[in-house]
Design an enzyme around this catalytic site. Sequence first.
Site, short mmCIF file in Angstrom:
data_model
loop_
_atom_site.label_atom_id
_atom_site.label_comp_id
_atom_site.label_asym_id
_atom_site.label_seq_id
_atom_site.Cartn_x
_atom_site.Cartn_y
_atom_site.Cartn_z
CE LYS A 79 -14.02 -4.21 6.49
NZ LYS A 79 -12.99 -3.92 7.50
NE ARG B 267 -0.07 -8.96 6.16
CZ ARG B 267 -0.37 -7.67 6.38
NH1 ARG B 267 -0.33 -6.82 5.38
NH2 ARG B 267 -0.69 -7.27 7.56
NE ARG C 235 -6.07 -1.83 12.46
CZ ARG C 235 -5.18 -2.54 13.16
NH1 ARG C 235 -4.00 -2.06 13.42
NH2 ARG C 235 -5.50 -3.75 13.58
#
Length: 270
Positions: free
Chosen positions: A59, A110, A258
């Site tokens: 990522k 965020r 999660r």
Amino acid sequence: MPELPEVETTKNELSPWLRGQNFTQVIIFDPKLIFNASVKEFCRQLIMQRIEKINRRGKYLIFNLTSEQVLIMHLRMTGALLVNPKRIDSYARAAFNFSNGIQVVFSDRRRLGILYLVRNADAVVGKLGPEPLDKNFTPSTLAKILKRHHIPIKAALIDQNLIAGIGNMYADEILFASRINPLQKADALSIQEIQILHHCTCKILQSAINDKGASVDTYTRPSGHLGAAQSNFKVAHRYGEICTICSTPLQRVSVRGRGSYFCPHCQPPA
DNA sequence: CTTGGGACCTGGCTGC
DNA sequence: TGCAGCCAGGTCCCAA
């Protein structure tokens, strides 16, 4: 949330704008964006550097520079890189101006995204597992990884040190497509299940890249356009809905803290 | 080795 | 209408 397909799309769409361009101005609105360096030093080292190429690892976005340094970005939950946005709002944490006159803004509601400026990319991405879309990532590669871990398959798929790039929503989609229960232990999967899992992993990720990523929450492409991958989701972000295959209500279970969404009928417990 | 928790962070939601 | 509390999840870190 930016996962592999969203980061890949960002890389693909930024590259034509930034390749071969020099940083002419670097403005940091939020000092916490920079990992382990002062803003002043970060800007000083980046200014007038040319971007040779943009790569992706997991990522992470990796900007290869003319100097011996590498600029690495992680968008985390809500980060996005926007080309020539109409206005700079309060979510902007940095702005980069380039020699061709374009501006790229790091927007991050965020504020969890992070930038690294390092000599060796491996200092940041060295521990990541294999790239799931690399041709060297075969069912046998996947089998070897899973055999070593007695943890829920969902936890294994999102562990970046085992496989790079898969996050919460694509893990749920991959497991649904594979008809594997998220709590199934990784080392208990049969070779047939692993072959299906491997096939579905490649298929789901590649299809999401073709759709330019999934625009859920805040993700937008550099152009400001949205991705379309979310329209193909069967379980992710569909809590409270029914299974598209068998009409059973989708269920939620917590795996490693999660939220994991699955169909109890199509993905029965082992 | 796995497991569980907290930290970071803010908008959106719930309940009072 | 306001406010407290919780949740979302990528990653790191610590304790058991």
